[in-house]
Motif scaffolding. Structure first.
Motif, PDB file in Angstrom:
ATOM      1  N   TYR A  68       6.104  49.833 125.409  1.00  0.00           N
ATOM      2  CA  TYR A  68       7.134  50.869 125.494  1.00  0.00           C
ATOM      3  C   TYR A  68       7.131  51.514 126.878  1.00  0.00           C
ATOM      4  CZ  TYR A  68       7.910  50.711 120.412  1.00  0.00           C
ATOM      5  OH  TYR A  68       8.211  50.333 119.134  1.00  0.00           O
ATOM      6  N   GLU A  69       5.923  51.760 127.406  1.00  0.00           N
ATOM      7  CA  GLU A  69       5.863  52.395 128.723  1.00  0.00           C
ATOM      8  C   GLU A  69       6.433  51.475 129.799  1.00  0.00           C
ATOM      9  OE1 GLU A  69       1.753  53.675 129.053  1.00  0.00           O
ATOM     10  OE2 GLU A  69       2.094  54.950 127.296  1.00  0.00           O
ATOM     11  N   ARG A  70       6.200  50.188 129.630  1.00  0.00           N
ATOM     12  CA  ARG A  70       6.660  49.245 130.646  1.00  0.00           C
ATOM     13  C   ARG A  70       8.156  48.940 130.516  1.00  0.00           C
ATOM     14  NH1 ARG A  70       4.359  43.752 129.508  1.00  0.00           N
ATOM     15  NH2 ARG A  70       6.363  43.480 128.496  1.00  0.00           N
ATOM     16  N   ASP A  71       8.600  48.660 129.300  1.00  0.00           N
ATOM     17  CA  ASP A  71       9.953  48.131 129.098  1.00  0.00           C
ATOM     18  C   ASP A  71      10.943  49.114 128.475  1.00  0.00           C
ATOM     19  OD1 ASP A  71       8.935  45.824 130.083  1.00  0.00           O
ATOM     20  OD2 ASP A  71       9.443  44.565 128.379  1.00  0.00           O
ATOM     21  N   TYR A  72      10.444  50.148 127.800  1.00  0.00           N
ATOM     22  CA  TYR A  72      11.349  51.032 127.060  1.00  0.00           C
ATOM     23  C   TYR A  72      11.033  52.517 127.251  1.00  0.00           C
ATOM     24  CZ  TYR A  72      12.328  46.594 124.680  1.00  0.00           C
ATOM     25  OH  TYR A  72      12.662  45.293 124.403  1.00  0.00           O
ATOM     26  N   PRO A  73      10.701  52.947 128.473  1.00  0.00           N
ATOM     27  CA  PRO A  73      10.348  54.368 128.635  1.00  0.00           C
ATOM     28  C   PRO A  73      11.484  55.314 128.242  1.00  0.00           C
ATOM     29  CG  PRO A  73      10.662  53.312 130.772  1.00  0.00           C
ATOM     30  CD  PRO A  73      10.639  52.215 129.745  1.00  0.00           C
ATOM     31  N   VAL A  74      12.722  54.911 128.430  1.00  0.00           N
ATOM     32  CA  VAL A  74      13.858  55.757 128.050  1.00  0.00           C
ATOM     33  C   VAL A  74      14.220  55.527 126.576  1.00  0.00           C
ATOM     34  CG1 VAL A  74      16.284  56.300 128.508  1.00  0.00           C
ATOM     35  CG2 VAL A  74      14.749  55.741 130.410  1.00  0.00           C
ATOM     36  N   GLN A  75      14.414  54.281 126.216  1.00  0.00           N
ATOM     37  CA  GLN A  75      14.917  53.991 124.860  1.00  0.00           C
ATOM     38  C   GLN A  75      13.917  54.368 123.772  1.00  0.00           C
ATOM     39  OE1 GLN A  75      17.982  53.416 125.186  1.00  0.00           O
ATOM     40  NE2 GLN A  75      17.780  52.954 127.367  1.00  0.00           N
ATOM     41  N   SER A  76      12.610  54.299 124.087  1.00  0.00           N
ATOM     42  CA  SER A  76      11.618  54.571 123.037  1.00  0.00           C
ATOM     43  C   SER A  76      11.641  56.027 122.599  1.00  0.00           C
ATOM     44  CB  SER A  76      10.212  54.162 123.493  1.00  0.00           C
ATOM     45  OG  SER A  76       9.830  54.912 124.630  1.00  0.00           O
ATOM     46  N   GLN A  77      12.355  56.884 123.329  1.00  0.00           N
ATOM     47  CA  GLN A  77      12.488  58.287 122.931  1.00  0.00           C
ATOM     48  C   GLN A  77      13.639  58.510 121.949  1.00  0.00           C
ATOM     49  OE1 GLN A  77      10.064  60.359 124.082  1.00  0.00           O
ATOM     50  NE2 GLN A  77       9.337  58.443 124.973  1.00  0.00           N
ATOM     51  N   HIS A  87      14.946  45.464 118.827  1.00  0.00           N
ATOM     52  CA  HIS A  87      15.735  44.313 119.283  1.00  0.00           C
ATOM     53  C   HIS A  87      17.204  44.654 119.529  1.00  0.00           C
ATOM     54  CE1 HIS A  87      15.503  44.552 114.941  1.00  0.00           C
ATOM     55  NE2 HIS A  87      16.649  43.934 114.837  1.00  0.00           N
ATOM     56  N   PHE A  88      17.649  45.842 119.107  1.00  0.00           N
ATOM     57  CA  PHE A  88      19.031  46.250 119.380  1.00  0.00           C
ATOM     58  C   PHE A  88      19.146  47.034 120.698  1.00  0.00           C
ATOM     59  CE2 PHE A  88      19.758  46.532 114.509  1.00  0.00           C
ATOM     60  CZ  PHE A  88      20.145  45.206 114.457  1.00  0.00           C
ATOM     61  N   PHE A  89      18.009  47.427 121.265  1.00  0.00           N
ATOM     62  CA  PHE A  89      18.046  48.371 122.391  1.00  0.00           C
ATOM     63  C   PHE A  89      17.974  47.692 123.756  1.00  0.00           C
ATOM     64  CE2 PHE A  89      17.100  51.424 119.093  1.00  0.00           C
ATOM     65  CZ  PHE A  89      17.658  52.600 119.562  1.00  0.00           C
ATOM     66  N   ASN A  90      18.402  48.450 124.738  1.00  0.00           N
ATOM     67  CA  ASN A  90      18.359  48.057 126.138  1.00  0.00           C
ATOM     68  C   ASN A  90      16.917  48.021 126.649  1.00  0.00           C
ATOM     69  OD1 ASN A  90      19.664  47.882 128.880  1.00  0.00           O
ATOM     70  ND2 ASN A  90      18.583  49.823 129.144  1.00  0.00           N
ATOM     71  N   ASN A  91      16.611  47.037 127.463  1.00  0.00           N
ATOM     72  CA  ASN A  91      15.313  46.974 128.127  1.00  0.00           C
ATOM     73  C   ASN A  91      15.417  47.740 129.448  1.00  0.00           C
ATOM     74  OD1 ASN A  91      13.284  45.998 130.041  1.00  0.00           O
ATOM     75  ND2 ASN A  91      12.729  44.531 128.441  1.00  0.00           N
ATOM     76  N   ASP A  92      14.679  48.854 129.535  1.00  0.00           N
ATOM     77  CA  ASP A  92      14.809  49.728 130.710  1.00  0.00           C
ATOM     78  C   ASP A  92      14.286  49.074 131.986  1.00  0.00           C
ATOM     79  OD1 ASP A  92      15.860  51.882 129.190  1.00  0.00           O
ATOM     80  OD2 ASP A  92      13.837  52.359 128.500  1.00  0.00           O
ATOM     81  N   ARG A  93      13.244  48.256 131.847  1.00  0.00           N
ATOM     82  CA  ARG A  93      12.677  47.612 133.037  1.00  0.00           C
ATOM     83  C   ARG A  93      13.691  46.661 133.659  1.00  0.00           C
ATOM     84  NH1 ARG A  93      10.227  42.748 133.249  1.00  0.00           N
ATOM     85  NH2 ARG A  93       9.925  42.723 131.001  1.00  0.00           N
ATOM     86  N   LEU A  94      14.432  45.952 132.828  1.00  0.00           N
ATOM     87  CA  LEU A  94      15.393  44.974 133.343  1.00  0.00           C
ATOM     88  C   LEU A  94      16.699  45.619 133.814  1.00  0.00           C
ATOM     89  CD1 LEU A  94      14.974  42.129 130.684  1.00  0.00           C
ATOM     90  CD2 LEU A  94      13.973  42.272 132.973  1.00  0.00           C
ATOM     91  N   ALA A 110      22.248  50.662 123.847  1.00  0.00           N
ATOM     92  CA  ALA A 110      21.974  49.448 123.083  1.00  0.00           C
ATOM     93  C   ALA A 110      22.179  48.255 124.011  1.00  0.00           C
ATOM     94  CB  ALA A 110      22.908  49.370 121.890  1.00  0.00           C
ATOM     95  N   ASP A 111      21.827  47.073 123.542  1.00  0.00           N
ATOM     96  CA  ASP A 111      22.082  45.870 124.341  1.00  0.00           C
ATOM     97  C   ASP A 111      22.453  44.708 123.421  1.00  0.00           C
ATOM     98  OD1 ASP A 111      22.380  44.396 126.652  1.00  0.00           O
ATOM     99  OD2 ASP A 111      20.277  43.797 126.731  1.00  0.00           O
ATOM    100  N   VAL A 112      23.342  45.001 122.502  1.00  0.00           N
ATOM    101  CA  VAL A 112      23.774  43.998 121.532  1.00  0.00           C
ATOM    102  C   VAL A 112      25.246  44.218 121.186  1.00  0.00           C
ATOM    103  CG1 VAL A 112      21.600  43.491 120.331  1.00  0.00           C
ATOM    104  CG2 VAL A 112      22.931  45.528 119.702  1.00  0.00           C
ATOM    105  N   VAL A 113      25.839  43.188 120.601  1.00  0.00           N
ATOM    106  CA  VAL A 113      27.164  43.347 120.004  1.00  0.00           C
ATOM    107  C   VAL A 113      27.073  44.477 118.969  1.00  0.00           C
ATOM    108  CG1 VAL A 113      28.833  42.259 118.452  1.00  0.00           C
ATOM    109  CG2 VAL A 113      27.911  40.967 120.399  1.00  0.00           C
ATOM    110  N   GLY A 114      28.017  45.378 119.026  1.00  0.00           N
ATOM    111  CA  GLY A 114      27.964  46.532 118.114  1.00  0.00           C
ATOM    112  C   GLY A 114      27.478  47.783 118.804  1.00  0.00           C
TER     113      GLY A 114
END
Lengths: 568, 200
Positions: A68-77, A87-94, A110-114
């Motif tokens: 979470y700290e590496r890839d989802y520091p924003v979304q994990s909140q 699996h529906f969320f945006n990867n912050d690192r990328l 998010a990072d998916v259809v829908g």
């Protein structure tokens, strides 16, 4: 097979507003391309974590912290982020973005259809003329080009289709809608409601109006109260574009849905004076493609739609497409959610609840309701706030640390339902201010070569004073209702945290100070429509998704008329 | 849809495996995550430590009219979390706690924790709880969004692993608590002597 690259209409984004644009355009008979930067999610079959039992959740539900700290520091909140929804969320690192260290902005995506229609809190409230007239009344921002009567039939149209459960209150400032039967309040919520309405006749506590069906309608099921809507709902009792609007669009045979398609920019044809094509980068292969369309609907989300416009520069539009006014990116708003209170509610231990209700309670705005002037006496801020909350009995997760000891006594204590807790948190309206903005940082490119988004936004004094009042009122109301161990809070939050970011391409009557006209049509580019949160001229204090959906349906209706009559 | 049909759809695929994922990029995203349930990657416990954790878990959540921690698989959960999930700081506090417990038992009884009678094991664990009582959390943060407390003492760590491991387990969720994944309604219900917390 040669891929089709020319369409009647192109919709960018497949979430809350994109799904509606797709459905309405397809049902009007247009051939529609829907572009989504995220990966494919198909209704039902891709809800891979739906009904996952507790024992199948990795790590006993604990967060994989390093990841979470590496890839989802924003979304994990985000409230709905966990291992069953990640699996529906945006990867912050990328997908980096930036802000001034002193002014963080939480871009929750998010990072998916829908998109976020899979992950939202499902709360749906109508704006009223108190909201549509707010800017005009107190002079902040510009006047909305529409009033409640313009959007009211579209609210009804959308509510009937998505399925909204709720209670009619007859309040002018929180208009009733087309409601299915309301979900019940529990015993403690009823007690708090009684106390508040006794002490403050002008205040109400009602069940949260939510886009979850309580009646099997529209070819969809009614809620089975399993709880985590955000894992996907295969009976589509809860509204999401994946479960409801995109399938409706699909049924017409007129939709082409293309996932993993990052929109880089929109081409402008100087000769016709119209937007002519959408440039796309394939998220996996990086291959570039170009799709032409006669109508273009930007529904990529407040920030992403404006990012696309700012990145669509041409000799005619050196500052970004449809930006002759120069206001594109400005007047970014959210709701401040750092004020409220929580307390333990003694008694009622003979009552428990069955079922996981997918909504809470709502206390509609009660400040500054009068029509004339901006503020009522004794109130040191403009506009208002509403509360969302709920009462529940704590589970073992919330009590085991406070339960001393171990062994049989601990086990027997944790077996029984814990004490009642009541929570209420305010959603505070943010004034539109020019200095609150997003822009492109040309020195930083993302993995597709697109300039990154940068934010420069913060809440102001009016929001701070209002939030302080929200804390004090929450404390008073809960105390009067009998709460003990009462904790109230008034903490500084960052814009973006309410995930109600809006503005940046606002509607208005004057092309010199707004991007869109009263039909969500770009003043400068007649075949370009923006119907997501970017279009908002003020923020109200209610959850905005319903308004985006209603404005989208309304804008499509207008666009199709222009299209069919050959005007655009 | 009826409750039975919903339950059937759950069994058929709702609870999902990667095989059901139709989107390649979604499958990739899922496969890249925390796969620790597949097995322990980084074993950290010695045989004695493993046996201590096993017995300690059962002291915290014993077998009563329902199965206890061992039957629920808590020892494996503890080992997995200590090995793969803990930070270095947390692991050090946890392993030092086991050592301190063992030293305490040798000092008082000249025996290993594993070799004393249950009454004395309970007393030894109670002393660890007493030691933990004086601990004050450094950074409280915002009380509605508590952070993991990396420096929490051994007893607190052990208790948390046992409690989380137990109530999240199939045994804990279905035999100790009430599991009702398809309630079909929301309403008040009376509390009786038999009422248990919902695990679902």
């Amino acid at each position: 097979m040669i891929e089709q690259t020319d369409f009647d209409a192109i919709v960018v984004g497949s979430g809350m507003s994109g799904g509606w644009a797709a459905k309405e355009l397809c049902e009007a008979g247009l051939k529609v391309l829907v572009l989504e930067r995220g990966s494919m999610v198909r209704h039902g079959q891709d809800y891979i974590t739906e009904h996952t039992p507790p024992w199948k959740i990795p790590l006993g539900g604990k967060k994989p912290r390093e990841l979470y700290e590496r890839d989802y520091p924003v979304q994990s909140q985000v409230f709905s982020f966990n291992e069953t929804t990640r699996h529906f969320f945006n990867n912050d690192r990328l997908n980096p973005y930036s802000y001034d260290e002193k002014k963080p902005f939480e871009w929750r995506r998010a990072d998916v259809v829908g998109g976020r229609s899979l992950l939202w809190s499902r709360q749906v409230y109508r704006f009223s003329d108190l909201d549509f007239e707010a800017n005009k009344r107190d002079g902040h921002g510009i006047d909305w080009p529409i009033r409640y009567k313009d959007i009211a039939p579209w609210y009804s149209y959308v509510e009937s289709f998505i399925g909204v459960s709720g209670e009619k209150l007859g309040l002018a400032h929180l208009p009733d809608g087309e409601f299915q039967k309301p979900m019940p309040l529990n015993v403690v919520e009823r007690a708090v409601k009684y106390s508040i309405e006794r002490d403050y006749p002008e205040r109400n506590l009602t069940i949260g109006r939510c886009a979850v069906q309580t009646e099997a309608k529209n070819g969809r099921g009614s809620c089975h109260y399993c709880g985590p809507c955000d894992r996907g709902c295969s009976v589509a009792a809860v509204f999401s574009s994946v479960g409801v609007t995109l399938p409706a669009a699909e049924r017409t045979g007129n939709m082409t849905l293309r996932s993993d398609s990052v929109v880089e920019g929109i081409d402008y044809d100087q000769e016709t004076g119209k937007a002519s094509a959408v440039r796309v980068i394939d998220a996996n292969s990086q291959e570039r493609k170009r799709y032409t369309g006669k109508l273009i609907f930007l529904c990529a989300s407040t920030v992403a739609s404006t990012q696309i416009l700012l990145n669509s520069k041409s000799p005619s539009f050196p500052n970004g497409l449809a930006n002759r006014s120069g206001v594109l990116g400005h007047y970014l708003m959210d709701h401040a959610t750092g004020g409220g209170a929580v307390g333990m509610m003694p008694g009622h231990l003979d009552s428990y609840t069955v079922g996981n209700r997918p909504t809470g309670v709502y206390i509609p705005r009660f400040r500054n309701l009068q029509k004339k002037g901006g503020r009522e006496s004794g109130v040191d801020f403009l506009r208002g706030y509403g509360y969302q909350g709920k009462a529940l009995r704590l589970g073992w997760q919330g009590t085991f640390k406070q339960t001393k000891g171990f062994g049989k006594d601990l086990k027997n204590a944790l077996r029984r339902p814990g004490p009642w807790l009541m929570f209420m948190g305010a959603f505070v309206e943010q004034l539109p201010k020019k200095q609150n903005r997003m822009f492109l940082d040309d020195s930083k490119k993302d993995r597709f070569g697109i300039p990154q988004v940068a934010f420069d936004a913060s809440f102001g004094d009016n929001e701070a004073r209002m939030q302080t009042d929200a804390e004090q009122q929450a404390r008073k109301m809960l105390k009067a209702a009998g709460a003990v161990s009462l904790k109230s809070f008034d903490i500084k939050t960052s814009p973006g945290m309410a995930i109600h970011e809006m503005g940046t391409a606002r509607m208005g009557n004057d092309p010199a100070e707004s991007v869109l006209n009263k039909w969500n049509q770009a003043h400068d580019v007649p075949n370009l429509f923006i119907t997501d949160g970017a279009c908002m001229t003020s923020s109200s204090c209610v959850n905005p998704s319903l308004t985006y959906m209603a404005l989208t349906a309304r804008a499509v209706d207008h666009a199709v008329k222009l299209f069919k009559s050959g005007v655009i | 849809m009826q409750r039975r049909a919903l339950l059937r759809s759950m069994v058929m695929g709702g609870a999902g495996t990667l095989l059901h994922v139709t989107s390649p990029s979604l499958a990739k995203a899922l496969a890249g995550g925390a796969g620790s349930m597949m097995g322990i990657n980084n074993l950290q416990l010695s045989g004695v430590q493993r046996e201590m954790c096993r017995q300690l878990s059962e002291l915290i959540i014993p077998t009563t009219d329902t199965p206890g921690a061992i039957a629920a698989g808590v020892p494996d959960f503890i080992e997995m979390m200590v090995s793969d999930w803990y930070t270095a700081t947390e692991r050090e506090i946890f392993l030092q706690g086991l050592s301190a417990l063992e030293e305490d038992c040798f000092a008082r009884h000249s025996k290993s924790f594993l070799d004393i009678v249950e009454e004395k094991k309970i007393a030894a664990l109670s002393r660890q709880e007493d030691l933990a009582a004086s601990y004050v959390k450094e950074d409280e943060g915002f009380f509605l969004m508590p952070k993991e407390d990396e420096k929490a003492p051994f007893f607190d760590k052990l208790k948390e692993l046992v409690v989380v491991g137990y109530y999240q387990s199939e045994v804990g969720a279905t035999q100790e608590l009430s599991y009702n994944p398809m309630p079909m309604e929301y309403r008040d219900i009376p509390v009786t002597l038999e009422t248990r917390q919902w695990s679902s």
